[in-house]
Design a protein around this motif. Structure first.
Motif, short mmCIF file in Angstrom:
data_model
loop_
_atom_site.label_atom_id
_atom_site.label_comp_id
_atom_site.label_asym_id
_atom_site.label_seq_id
_atom_site.Cartn_x
_atom_site.Cartn_y
_atom_site.Cartn_z
N SER A 399 29.81 36.12 30.19
CA SER A 399 29.88 37.22 31.15
C SER A 399 28.50 37.59 31.64
CB SER A 399 30.55 38.43 30.52
OG SER A 399 31.86 38.11 30.10
N GLN A 440 36.46 40.33 33.59
CA GLN A 440 37.15 40.05 32.33
C GLN A 440 38.14 41.16 31.98
OE1 GLN A 440 34.41 39.22 29.17
NE2 GLN A 440 35.97 38.16 27.98
N ASP A 519 36.27 35.68 35.55
CA ASP A 519 35.97 35.86 34.13
C ASP A 519 37.30 36.13 33.46
OD1 ASP A 519 34.84 36.28 31.69
OD2 ASP A 519 33.36 37.74 32.36
MG LIG Z 1 32.76 37.90 28.41
#
Ligand SMILES: [Mg+2]
Ligand SMILES: Nc1ncnc2c1ncn2[C@@H]1O[C@H](COP(=O)(O)OP(=O)(O)OP(=O)(O)O)[C@@H](O)[C@H]1O
Length: 604
Positions: A399, A440, A519
């Motif tokens: 990330s 994410q 993500d």
């Molecule tokens: Mg991550």
């Protein structure tokens, strides 16, 4: 936390030269409100004059008309008194209204500027600052400044002006009585300042307890699910009790001091009154003072002691406001994030070259959030039309790579180029326009699903319908009906985890980006949602240039190339089959994952 330190440092010291410059800086926010400023100052002056007229009118009446039959000039004398009463009412009203308007407008400006600044601050600021702290600046600190402007500063100036005027009038009326009065006044001021220090300390304690109370509440309510799930109620309650007890203690101390303070001031002002009557009565019998003067003195006394009594409150309002202003300015003075210092956007960064050209290049990038490095000399290249998967253990820095690509942070060393332009040379906003990002943890705003999907772009019905259909959120015949018309609550509440991911994917699809960054959420979904999300991801990726941080094998297999990250570097690179043959980290990850999937399969 740094922010808190700043808050603590400021409290408890007296006014200083720095405070004057703070005051002037605050005043600069009233710039646009000159008419209100003039009106409030003018009405303040006139209100003071009217107040002074009242006892003087009484004196005239007593001295000239208090003998039976002597009515000449009575109307004029009574008129002076009446003018004082009416004037102080009218101008007092004007003063309050104009000062309130001045305060509100100033606060409007200040709050706007602060909010704009917060929107523009670099991500690193939010890493180190508690969100509750930021909210408190926008709400309570701005309010504290408002209170100072609307009830503190102008009325303090008015009070000082009134007291000085009364002192002059009293001295002119009778110097002897005036000196008697000053004696009491000195005792009163000593008393006030003696208690003031104690009052301030208790106030500070209460304020701190209030802040801790708010923070504790905010955290508990925000994380109530976790608190309950882990049975932490007792512990949370225990902490809350402690803070609450501190709050009550502070409150008790405060009320004790106040119960001493008000009767004390009351007593001293009556003592002053008694003294005036005593000494004045003696002068009157000697014939050196008229009865009217005595009456006027008593009238002025009342108006004189009022401001003295309020003095501590005013000083504490001023100090709270200055501390608030200092914190507000500390935010206003922070340098904005890089994208907002770009005066001129280049205008349409053209993606250079055709198919096969590098869209994303990371060269020897080293970066970390604090002192510790997360990426150590990482290099990565994604060509046009290529779909690259990034895999690695949790915490490997996947990330983090996205954070750099989107220019949320700047690399310590090395260079990041997107569409052939170095990120240090172009405005991040222009870059972001060409990129769609599925985070994410999908963040949804309060509103409808459609609003979340279009995300501020103009509404295109056809496109919207297509996107919703692709993501399978147009209709869910079996259960909930149409998801797309549903209302989303705070932080996406009211949608399931899978639905949230689908909406986030739809948002990216709707942008139809030149570069897609996905993500993938590591959270496991039920098989049906899992399949839906995988299908949406597959369609999202079709025919695009994409960087996918993959946690699922189904997603990885959609990609042309896989990059494995470990120790802040790329350790393996190739296609799924190539990497499996190599017997490295990827093979290990893949086997772990397929084992897990088999287990889940058998559990079903
Ligand atoms: Mg991550
Ligand atoms: N805002 C931040 N401030 C400080 N440290 C951070 C921050 N964000 C991430 N980190 C740290 O940087 C490291 C890399 O985090 P990152 O989020 O990039 O991991 P990841 O590879 O995406 O992991 P996952 O697969 O769990 O999503 C971690 O050790 C993490 O604790």
């Amino acid at each position: 936390m740094r922010a808190t330190v700043l808050l603590e440092e400021r409290e408890g010291r007296g006014l200083s030269r720095g405070d004057l410059s703070l005051l002037f800086r605050l005043l600069s926010f009233t710039k646009g409100q000159i008419p209100y400023l003039v009106l409030s100052l003018a009405s303040m002056g006139l209100a003071t004059l009217s107040t002074i007229l009242q006892p003087y009118g009484l004196k005239l009446i007593v001295d000239r008309n208090f003998v039976p039959g002597r009515t000449e000039g009575l109307f004029i004398n009574a008129g002076v008194f009446a003018a004082g009463v009416i004037g102080s009412m009218v101008f007092g009203y004007l003063q309050m209204v104009s000062v309130a308007a001045l305060g509100q407008r100033t606060i409007h400006e200040l709050r706007k500027e602060l909010f704009e600044k917060i929107l523009r601050l670099p991500m690193t600021f939010f890493d180190r600052t508690h969100s509750g702290w930021i909210v408190a600046r926008l709400v309570s600190d701005v309010d504290a400044v408002n209170e100072m402007i609307s009830s503190g500063i102008v009325s303090s100036i008015a009070d000082v002006f009134l007291m000085a005027s009364i002192a002059v009038v009293l001295f002119l009326l009778d110097a002897g009585l005036f000196l008697t009065l000053m004696g009491t006044l000195i005792i009163l001021i000593l008393f006030v300042f003696l208690l003031k220090g104690k009052l301030r300390a208790a106030n500070r304690e209460v304020r701190r307890a209030t802040a801790d109370l708010t923070r504790s509440l905010q955290e508990t309510v925000g994380g109530l699910e976790v608190v309950r799930a882990f049975g932490r109620e007792e512990k949370v309650l225990e902490e809350f009790r402690k803070v609450n007890a501190r709050y009550v203690e502070g409150g008790k101390r405060l009320s004790k001091i106040y119960s001493l303070y008000f009767p004390g001031v009351e007593f001293l002002s009556h003592f002053g009154l008694a003294l005036i009557i005593l000494v004045g009565g003696y002068y009157f019998r000697q014939g050196s003072v008229t009865l009217g003067t005595l009456v006027a003195f008593i009238g002025y006394l009342e108006k004189f002691f009022g401001p003295v009594r309020d003095m501590t409150d005013k000083v504490s309002v001023l100090q709270t406001a200055l501390a608030a202003a200092e914190r507000i300015f500390s935010i206003l003075d922070l340098p904005p994030s890089r994208e907002f210092s770009f005066r001129q956007e280049k205008g349409g960064i053209s993606p250079r070259g055709g198919r096969g050209e590098a869209v994303v290049e990371m060269e020897n990038v080293t970066f970390g959030y604090d002192d510790e490095e997360v990426l150590r000399g990482l290099s990565l290249k994604v060509r046009r039309g290529e779909r690259v998967a990034i895999v690695g253990l949790t915490g490997a820095g996947k990330s983090t790579i996205v954070n750099l690509l989107l220019s949320f942070y700047e690399p310590w060393e090395g260079e990041v180029r997107i569409f052939g332009h170095s990120l240090s040379e172009i405005s991040p906003r222009e870059v972001r326009e060409k990129i769609a990002f599925v985070p994410q943890e999908p963040f949804l705003f309060e509103g409808t699903v459609v609003e979340n999907v279009t995300g501020g772009l103009p509404l295109d019905e056809m496109k919207l319908e297509r996107v919703l259909a692709i993501c399978d959120i147009l209709k869910d015949a079996e259960s909930t009906g149409s998801v797309s018309s549903r209302q989303v609550g705070e932080r996406g509440l009211g949608l399931s985890a899978g639905e949230r991911q689908l909406v986030a994917i739809a948002r990216a699809l709707y942008r139809d980006p030149e570069l897609l960054i996905l993500d993938e959420s590591a959270a496991h979904l039920d098989p049906k949602s899992e399949e839906k999300v995988s299908r949406a991801v597959r369609r999202l990726l079709a025919g695009r240039t994409a960087i996918v941080i993959a946690h699922r094998l189904a997603t990885v297999s959609e990609c042309d190339r896989i990059v494995v990250i470990a120790g802040g570097k790329v350790v393996e690179e190739g296609t799924h089959d190539e990497l499996l043959r190599r017997d490295g980290l990827y093979r290990k990850l893949w086997r772990l994952q397929s084992m897990e999937e088999k287990r889940e399969e058998s559990e079903r």
